[in-house]
Scaffold this motif. Structure first.
Motif, PDB file in Angstrom:
ATOM      1  N   ARG A 196      -6.588  15.252   0.110  1.00 42.32           N
ATOM      2  CA  ARG A 196      -7.748  14.953  -0.739  1.00 42.32           C
ATOM      3  C   ARG A 196      -7.543  15.493  -2.144  1.00 42.32           C
ATOM      4  N   GLY A 197      -7.742  14.617  -3.111  1.00 44.57           N
ATOM      5  CA  GLY A 197      -7.636  14.998  -4.503  1.00 44.57           C
ATOM      6  C   GLY A 197      -6.223  15.158  -5.028  1.00 44.57           C
ATOM      7  N   THR A 198      -5.229  14.982  -4.171  1.00 40.74           N
ATOM      8  CA  THR A 198      -3.841  15.146  -4.621  1.00 40.74           C
ATOM      9  C   THR A 198      -3.001  13.883  -4.437  1.00 40.74           C
ATOM     10  N   THR A 199      -3.554  12.880  -3.758  1.00 37.81           N
ATOM     11  CA  THR A 199      -2.796  11.685  -3.424  1.00 37.81           C
ATOM     12  C   THR A 199      -3.678  10.456  -3.606  1.00 37.81           C
ATOM     13  N   CYS A 200      -3.062   9.348  -4.020  1.00 39.77           N
ATOM     14  CA  CYS A 200      -3.760   8.071  -4.181  1.00 39.77           C
ATOM     15  C   CYS A 200      -3.082   7.002  -3.341  1.00 39.77           C
ATOM     16  N   VAL A 201      -3.892   6.073  -2.841  1.00 39.96           N
ATOM     17  CA  VAL A 201      -3.361   4.857  -2.250  1.00 39.96           C
ATOM     18  C   VAL A 201      -3.224   3.881  -3.408  1.00 39.96           C
ATOM     19  N   VAL A 202      -2.027   3.353  -3.604  1.00 38.80           N
ATOM     20  CA  VAL A 202      -1.767   2.423  -4.692  1.00 38.80           C
ATOM     21  C   VAL A 202      -1.532   1.044  -4.098  1.00 38.80           C
ATOM     22  N   VAL A 203      -2.401   0.110  -4.443  1.00 41.64           N
ATOM     23  CA  VAL A 203      -2.265  -1.266  -3.984  1.00 41.64           C
ATOM     24  C   VAL A 203      -1.526  -2.030  -5.075  1.00 41.64           C
ATOM     25  N   THR A 204      -0.406  -2.623  -4.727  1.00 43.18           N
ATOM     26  CA  THR A 204       0.405  -3.336  -5.708  1.00 43.18           C
ATOM     27  C   THR A 204       0.599  -4.776  -5.282  1.00 43.18           C
ATOM     28  N   PHE A 235       0.842  -1.189   0.000  1.00 41.98           N
ATOM     29  CA  PHE A 235       0.000   0.000   0.000  1.00 41.98           C
ATOM     30  C   PHE A 235       0.882   1.246   0.000  1.00 41.98           C
ATOM     31  N   ASN A 236       1.106   1.793  -1.164  1.00 43.57           N
ATOM     32  CA  ASN A 236       1.946   2.977  -1.325  1.00 43.57           C
ATOM     33  C   ASN A 236       1.080   4.212  -1.497  1.00 43.57           C
ATOM     34  N   LEU A 237       1.664   5.364  -1.235  1.00 41.89           N
ATOM     35  CA  LEU A 237       1.007   6.637  -1.528  1.00 41.89           C
ATOM     36  C   LEU A 237       1.729   7.265  -2.712  1.00 41.89           C
ATOM     37  N   GLU A 238       0.960   7.786  -3.653  1.00 40.71           N
ATOM     38  CA  GLU A 238       1.524   8.476  -4.809  1.00 40.71           C
ATOM     39  C   GLU A 238       0.744   9.749  -5.056  1.00 40.71           C
ATOM     40  N   GLY A 239       1.448  10.775  -5.467  1.00 47.54           N
ATOM     41  CA  GLY A 239       0.818  12.059  -5.774  1.00 47.54           C
ATOM     42  C   GLY A 239       1.604  13.169  -5.130  1.00 47.54           C
ATOM     43  N   LYS A 240       0.888  14.056  -4.454  1.00 44.49           N
ATOM     44  CA  LYS A 240       1.555  15.169  -3.772  1.00 44.49           C
ATOM     45  C   LYS A 240       2.532  14.652  -2.721  1.00 44.49           C
ATOM     46  N   HIS A 241       2.153  13.584  -2.052  1.00 42.22           N
ATOM     47  CA  HIS A 241       3.026  12.945  -1.057  1.00 42.22           C
ATOM     48  C   HIS A 241       3.246  11.502  -1.484  1.00 42.22           C
ATOM     49  N   ILE A 286      -7.936   2.818   4.090  1.00 41.93           N
ATOM     50  CA  ILE A 286      -6.760   3.672   4.286  1.00 41.93           C
ATOM     51  C   ILE A 286      -7.003   5.044   3.676  1.00 41.93           C
ATOM     52  N   ALA A 287      -7.557   5.086   2.470  1.00 41.05           N
ATOM     53  CA  ALA A 287      -7.840   6.361   1.806  1.00 41.05           C
ATOM     54  C   ALA A 287      -8.827   7.193   2.609  1.00 41.05           C
ATOM     55  N   ASN A 288      -9.873   6.574   3.128  1.00 39.82           N
ATOM     56  CA  ASN A 288     -10.855   7.303   3.951  1.00 39.82           C
ATOM     57  C   ASN A 288     -10.227   7.828   5.232  1.00 39.82           C
ATOM     58  N   ASP A 289      -9.401   6.997   5.878  1.00 40.17           N
ATOM     59  CA  ASP A 289      -8.719   7.425   7.104  1.00 40.17           C
ATOM     60  C   ASP A 289      -7.780   8.597   6.822  1.00 40.17           C
ATOM     61  N   LEU A 290      -7.036   8.522   5.711  1.00 41.57           N
ATOM     62  CA  LEU A 290      -6.135   9.616   5.352  1.00 41.57           C
ATOM     63  C   LEU A 290      -6.898  10.906   5.058  1.00 41.57           C
ATOM     64  N   ALA A 291      -8.010  10.778   4.354  1.00 38.51           N
ATOM     65  CA  ALA A 291      -8.811  11.962   4.023  1.00 38.51           C
ATOM     66  C   ALA A 291      -9.328  12.647   5.281  1.00 38.51           C
ATOM     67  N   TYR A 295      -3.680  -1.096  -8.254  1.00 40.10           N
ATOM     68  CA  TYR A 295      -5.024  -0.508  -8.160  1.00 40.10           C
ATOM     69  C   TYR A 295      -4.870   0.833  -7.461  1.00 40.10           C
ATOM     70  N   TYR A 296      -5.545   1.855  -7.973  1.00 35.27           N
ATOM     71  CA  TYR A 296      -5.450   3.196  -7.416  1.00 35.27           C
ATOM     72  C   TYR A 296      -6.765   3.589  -6.754  1.00 35.27           C
ATOM     73  N   VAL A 297      -6.659   4.142  -5.527  1.00 31.18           N
ATOM     74  CA  VAL A 297      -7.815   4.650  -4.789  1.00 31.18           C
ATOM     75  C   VAL A 297      -7.491   6.073  -4.379  1.00 31.18           C
ATOM     76  N   SER A 298      -8.290   7.015  -4.831  1.00 30.76           N
ATOM     77  CA  SER A 298      -8.042   8.427  -4.523  1.00 30.76           C
ATOM     78  C   SER A 298      -8.369   8.725  -3.068  1.00 30.76           C
ATOM     79  N   VAL A 299      -7.547   9.565  -2.455  1.00 31.56           N
ATOM     80  CA  VAL A 299      -7.773   9.977  -1.064  1.00 31.56           C
ATOM     81  C   VAL A 299      -8.820  11.066  -1.051  1.00 31.56           C
TER      82      VAL A 299
END
Length: 67
Positions: free
Chosen positions: A47-55, A6-12, A35-40, A63-67
């Motif tokens: 929000r809107g700048t980072t995705c949780v990436v499941v690899t 579970f990686n984060l990609e985007g602004k962070h 994880i995305a909901n908890d981060l948001a 798989y990408y899930v937007s925060v």
């Protein structure tokens, strides 16, 4: 059981070094949504700048899930 990372990609960006084992992709995807909901909630600026990436490295799938 397969190991999912579970990686984060985007602004962070943040790499998950150990991953977690799940029986299937659906369980891992649901964890990514949680994880995305908890981060948001905890970090609204992500929000809107980072995705949780499941690899799943053994298959090269992501798989990408937007925060």
């Amino acid at each position: 059981m397969a190991r999912f990372y579970f990686n984060l990609e985007g602004k962070h960006n943040l790499d998950d070094p150990g991953g977690l084992a799940f029986e299937n992709e659906l369980q891992a995807f649901r964890e990514a949504q949680r994880i995305a909901n908890d981060l948001a909630s905890a970090q609204p600026r992500l929000r809107g700048t980072t995705c949780v990436v499941v690899t799943r490295k053994d298959r090269g799938e992501s798989y990408y899930v937007s925060v």
